[in-house]
Structures are given as C-alpha cells and as structure tokens.
Design an enzyme around this catalytic site. Structure first.
Site, PDB file in Angstrom:
ATOM      1  CE  LYS A 111       6.431  48.533  35.813  1.00 19.43           C
ATOM      2  NZ  LYS A 111       5.804  49.578  36.626  1.00 19.43           N
ATOM      3  CG  ASP A 160       7.222  52.886  37.336  1.00 22.01           C
ATOM      4  OD1 ASP A 160       7.169  53.893  38.067  1.00 22.01           O
ATOM      5  OD2 ASP A 160       6.217  52.230  36.996  1.00 22.01           O
ATOM      6  CD  GLN A 207      14.477  48.561  41.319  1.00 22.06           C
ATOM      7  OE1 GLN A 207      15.610  48.570  40.818  1.00 22.06           O
ATOM      8  NE2 GLN A 207      13.487  47.830  40.824  1.00 22.06           N
ATOM      9  NE  ARG A 221       7.119  57.179  42.596  1.00 25.02           N
ATOM     10  CZ  ARG A 221       6.410  57.241  41.460  1.00 25.02           C
ATOM     11  NH1 ARG A 221       6.471  56.247  40.582  1.00 25.02           N
ATOM     12  NH2 ARG A 221       5.662  58.275  41.199  1.00 25.02           N
ATOM     13  CB  ALA A 247       8.557  45.006  43.174  1.00 24.49           C
ATOM     14  NE  ARG A 290       2.650  45.662  44.389  1.00 28.81           N
ATOM     15  CZ  ARG A 290       3.483  46.036  43.412  1.00 28.81           C
ATOM     16  NH1 ARG A 290       3.026  46.446  42.274  1.00 28.81           N
ATOM     17  NH2 ARG A 290       4.806  45.988  43.588  1.00 28.81           N
TER      18      ARG A 290
HETATM   19  P1  FDA Z   1       7.142  45.875  52.906  1.00 30.41           P
HETATM   20  O1  FDA Z   1       7.068  44.979  51.735  1.00 30.41           O
HETATM   21  O2  FDA Z   1       8.055  45.474  54.035  1.00 30.41           O
HETATM   22  O3  FDA Z   1       5.683  46.092  53.457  1.00 30.41           O
HETATM   23  C1  FDA Z   1       5.417  46.780  54.646  1.00 30.41           C
HETATM   24  C2  FDA Z   1       3.935  46.662  54.969  1.00 30.41           C
HETATM   25  O4  FDA Z   1       3.184  47.275  53.941  1.00 30.41           O
HETATM   26  C3  FDA Z   1       3.424  45.226  55.006  1.00 30.41           C
HETATM   27  O5  FDA Z   1       3.625  44.651  56.283  1.00 30.41           O
HETATM   28  C4  FDA Z   1       1.966  45.419  54.667  1.00 30.41           C
HETATM   29  O6  FDA Z   1       1.256  45.922  55.770  1.00 30.41           O
HETATM   30  C5  FDA Z   1       2.031  46.524  53.643  1.00 30.41           C
HETATM   31  N1  FDA Z   1       2.172  45.968  52.272  1.00 30.41           N
HETATM   32  C6  FDA Z   1       3.280  45.982  51.491  1.00 30.41           C
HETATM   33  N2  FDA Z   1       3.035  45.421  50.291  1.00 30.41           N
HETATM   34  C7  FDA Z   1       1.749  45.020  50.339  1.00 30.41           C
HETATM   35  C8  FDA Z   1       0.899  44.380  49.398  1.00 30.41           C
HETATM   36  N3  FDA Z   1       1.321  44.018  48.190  1.00 30.41           N
HETATM   37  N4  FDA Z   1      -0.376  44.136  49.777  1.00 30.41           N
HETATM   38  C9  FDA Z   1      -0.829  44.486  50.992  1.00 30.41           C
HETATM   39  N5  FDA Z   1      -0.071  45.100  51.923  1.00 30.41           N
HETATM   40  C10 FDA Z   1       1.199  45.363  51.606  1.00 30.41           C
HETATM   41  N6  FDA Z   1       9.120  48.598  42.910  1.00 30.41           N
HETATM   42  C11 FDA Z   1       9.973  48.516  41.877  1.00 30.41           C
HETATM   43  O7  FDA Z   1      10.774  47.572  41.822  1.00 30.41           O
HETATM   44  N7  FDA Z   1       9.979  49.477  40.893  1.00 30.41           N
HETATM   45  C12 FDA Z   1       9.158  50.550  40.933  1.00 30.41           C
HETATM   46  O8  FDA Z   1       9.196  51.393  40.031  1.00 30.41           O
HETATM   47  C13 FDA Z   1       8.267  50.671  42.036  1.00 30.41           C
HETATM   48  N8  FDA Z   1       7.415  51.727  42.129  1.00 30.41           N
HETATM   49  C14 FDA Z   1       6.708  51.925  43.294  1.00 30.41           C
HETATM   50  C15 FDA Z   1       5.978  53.090  43.480  1.00 30.41           C
HETATM   51  C16 FDA Z   1       5.337  53.323  44.690  1.00 30.41           C
HETATM   52  C17 FDA Z   1       4.595  54.612  44.883  1.00 30.41           C
HETATM   53  C18 FDA Z   1       5.396  52.361  45.736  1.00 30.41           C
HETATM   54  C19 FDA Z   1       4.737  52.592  47.066  1.00 30.41           C
HETATM   55  C20 FDA Z   1       6.075  51.178  45.540  1.00 30.41           C
HETATM   56  C21 FDA Z   1       6.722  50.935  44.323  1.00 30.41           C
HETATM   57  N9  FDA Z   1       7.412  49.738  44.094  1.00 30.41           N
HETATM   58  C22 FDA Z   1       8.263  49.652  43.013  1.00 30.41           C
HETATM   59  C23 FDA Z   1       7.185  48.556  44.978  1.00 30.41           C
HETATM   60  C24 FDA Z   1       8.208  48.473  46.098  1.00 30.41           C
HETATM   61  O9  FDA Z   1       9.474  48.203  45.575  1.00 30.41           O
HETATM   62  C25 FDA Z   1       7.845  47.377  47.116  1.00 30.41           C
HETATM   63  O10 FDA Z   1       7.825  46.142  46.492  1.00 30.41           O
HETATM   64  C26 FDA Z   1       6.515  47.590  47.814  1.00 30.41           C
HETATM   65  O11 FDA Z   1       6.271  48.951  48.076  1.00 30.41           O
HETATM   66  C27 FDA Z   1       6.513  46.870  49.172  1.00 30.41           C
HETATM   67  O12 FDA Z   1       7.536  47.381  49.995  1.00 30.41           O
HETATM   68  P2  FDA Z   1       7.261  48.263  51.304  1.00 30.41           P
HETATM   69  O13 FDA Z   1       8.300  49.337  51.346  1.00 30.41           O
HETATM   70  O14 FDA Z   1       5.870  48.734  51.299  1.00 30.41           O
HETATM   71  O15 FDA Z   1       7.609  47.333  52.519  1.00 30.41           O
END
Ligand code: FDA
Length: 320
Positions: A110, A147, A176, A197, A202, A300
């Site tokens: 970061k 990141d 993002q 990536r 988030a 998270r």
């Molecule tokens: P979504 O939030 O719709 O979740 C889909 C499903 O995944 C949920 O229904 C649940 O089953 C599961 N899930 C998701 N989050 C969960 C949690 N916290 N606890 C339990 N289950 C969960 N963001 C950012 O702003 N800057 C960054 O640098 C990064 N880096 C990064 C690296 C990697 C490897 C990943 C996987 C993610 C990030 N993120 C990130 C976070 C990302 O932006 C996002 O907030 C989360 O991955 C949740 O989004 P999903 O795509 O998983 O979908």
C-alpha cells in the site's frame, strides 16, 4: 437486507475504519484480536510464513501484505520498508520461485504505508520506497503488486506505477471496478502488457466517481475484465463473487486469454479456493499480517452483514 446493509451500515463501518481513536482501542483488545484471526493469520513474519506454507501445500499461490496504511511520519514509512525487506529475504531463502509463467510468491504494497500521504514530498517518498522494495523483490524472484486505496490517491498511484514499470515491468497494479474511470485505466494498462489485479473496490466512494449499486459494480467488473483478457497483460481476477467466477472461463475463451489467475482473500471462501486450485487453475491468496489490522478488518466487516454479526456476538459473549 443486503441492500439496506449496503446503503446504511456499510458507510458507517467504513467511516469508523478511518477513526484513529477506535483503531488504537480495537488493536489492543484481546477479543477483537481473536476474531480478526479469521482474516489476518498472524502478526509476525514467522506466523504469516506458517500460514503461507499451508496454502502452498494445497497448491495455492500467495500475495503477502504487511498491514499498515496512511502513515503520518517518515519513520513509520521507513519501518514498513524494513519489514518488507526482511520478508523478501525470508521468501528468497525459501527457494520457492516456481516456473517462469507466474511467481508463486508475491508481496502486496500500500503506497500510503510507504509515505504517499505525507504532506511534504509524500509521492516522491512512496515512489523511492517502493523502488527499493522492487529492487529487492527482483533479486529474490518475488513479484510485487501495488494495492488500490481511496479514489483521491488513484492518480498518484498510477503515476508511481507507470514510473516503476520502466525498471520493473513485472510489477502489478490493483484497479477497482467500482470507479467510473477504471475501464479507461484497464485499456491503458492492458495495452501496455501489465499485470492487473481487478477487484470491485472496498472504500466508501461518492457517486460522482464510483458506481454504488452492487449490480452496476458487477457489470463494470465484467466489462473491465473483458478488456484485460483481450489485452496483452496478465489479468488477476480478484473476487469471491460466484457471478464473476462463473463468467471467467467463458470470457477467457471468447477473448483467447491464455494466462490469468484467480485471487481471493485469506479466510474467505477457502473451499472455493481449493476447488479452483484442484481443477488446475492458478489461485493466489492475499495474506495480510501485522499488528495494524484495523482498517483492513473493518473493510472486511463492511463487505458482509454476517461478518458484523459474528464480530458483535463475540464482543457480547465477552461482556457476559
Ligand atoms: P462481493 O462483495 O459481492 O462478495 C461476493 C461473495 O463473496 C459474498 O456473497 C460472500 O460469499 C463472499 N465475500 C465477499 N467478501 C466477504 C467477506 N468480507 N467475508 C466473507 N465473505 C465474503 N479492494 C480495494 O479497494 N483495494 C485493493 O487493493 C484490494 N485488493 C484486493 C485483493 C484481493 C486478492 C481481493 C480478493 C480483494 C481485494 N480488494 C481490494 C477487496 C475488493 O475490492 C472487495 O471489497 C472484496 O473482494 C469483496 O468483493 P467481491 O468481488 O468478493 O464481491
């Protein structure tokens, strides 16, 4: 319920994630530390390497992040660099460097932990610190990915990564999908052959710069992923969302994308991570470590109502 959570509680939790007082208290409470373990396996290099060994034994790749963000002094930024250099030394000594296609060991950085938000020369300090880390990573055969933080840092982050790519073309960048600008950024970096990536995002961003409706974010993600897969770079599909995971092989076939990887966070959908890895796909797990887990942990909690319930229940049990 999910819609109500996204529109009401999520912004409150994300606002709390920026509170320094709360951070200070939470990071010291034994009960919170126990709950945090699900997402952050350890505080030290030794403990994170134990978790990495378990992930590697099951065929998964890793990206290790030393927790910390928004440092307010040069000393803290230098301390973060020192930890990364120690970590890279340990990774080099492990001799686990894989084939030429993809490095199994990666670190995530970061830039705000490396000084980007310092008032005086923040961008230059972060660039120099990231450069020093990349030099060590290159010598050790370890990849690094930068990141993405809140949208006010995006221009600066992209500018630093463009500079780093001149000497370290293997460096990765997080984009993002919730940001309206990201399709254009994907076109630029996919055209340049970068490792990207792609995540949803988030942070709590205003509608002027970001899609806020979950369906619009997923749609943007799939548009961006198509661009990355059709480009000359290496797409890293960072999502746990079944709607996205299910679309990946079709998109790869349509675009003729030969190499990509799935990425998920430590502690989230472990079974799905194993299923994908067992099917022969490349899967990388983002593994954070360190004592400054508050901001990461709160993001998270903000992603899922069930996490918040779990956390509050643990606190309540402690109170009784
Ligand atoms: P979504 O939030 O719709 O979740 C889909 C499903 O995944 C949920 O229904 C649940 O089953 C599961 N899930 C998701 N989050 C969960 C949690 N916290 N606890 C339990 N289950 C969960 N963001 C950012 O702003 N800057 C960054 O640098 C990064 N880096 C990064 C690296 C990697 C490897 C990943 C996987 C993610 C990030 N993120 C990130 C976070 C990302 O932006 C996002 O907030 C989360 O991955 C949740 O989004 P999903 O795509 O998983 O979908």
């Amino acid at each position: 319920m999910a819609g109500l959570f996204a529109s009401t509680l999520r912004p409150v939790i994300l606002a709390a994630s920026k509170g320094h007082g709360l951070r200070h208290t939470a990071e010291r409470l034994p009960v919170t530390r126990k709950v945090v373990r699900r997402f952050v396996p350890g505080e030290t290099i030794d403990s994170v390497l134990d978790s990495v060994a378990v992930l590697r034994d099951s065929g998964r790749y890793v990206s290790i992040d030393y927790l910390g963000e928004d440092v307010t002094g040069v000393d803290a930024a230098n301390a973060a660099v020192g930890v990364y250099l120690n970590l890279i030394d340990r990774l080099r000594a492990s001799g686990d460097h894989g084939d030429a296609g993809a490095r199994p060991l990666e670190i995530s950085l970061k830039l705000s932990a490396l000084g980007q938000s310092l008032e005086r020369d923040g961008e230059k300090i972060a660039r120099d610190n990231a450069y020093a880390i990349c030099q060590a990573a290159q010598r050790a055969g370890v990849w690094a990915t930068v990141d993405a933080e809140d949208h006010t840092t995006t221009d600066s982050t992209l500018s630093i990564v463009r500079d780093l790519r001149l000497d370290f073309p293997w460096i990765g960048l997080v984009l993002q999908a919730y940001l309206r600008r990201t399709l254009g950024d994907c076109e630029e970096f996919a055209g340049a052959g970068a490792r990207i990536r792609l995540c949803k995002g988030a942070y709590d961003e205003p509608a002027s710069v970001a899609y806020r409706d979950p369906a619009a974010v997923t749609a943007s993600y799939l548009r961006c992923l198509r661009v990355l897969m059709a480009g000359s770079g290496y797409p890293m599909v960072a999502s746990h969302d079944p709607a996205i995971i299910d679309a990946v092989s079709g998109l790869a076939r349509e675009t003729g994308c030969g190499a990509f990887e799935y990425q998920m966070l430590y502690g989230i959908r472990d079974g799905e991570q194993r299923r994908l890895a067992d099917s022969g796909a490349r899967v990388r797990v983002y593994v954070p470590f360190g004592t400054q887990w508050y901001g990461y942990f709160m993001r998270r909690l903000a992603e899922r109502p069930a996490n918040l319930t779990f956390f509050l229940r643990a606190l309540a049990q402690r109170a009784h």
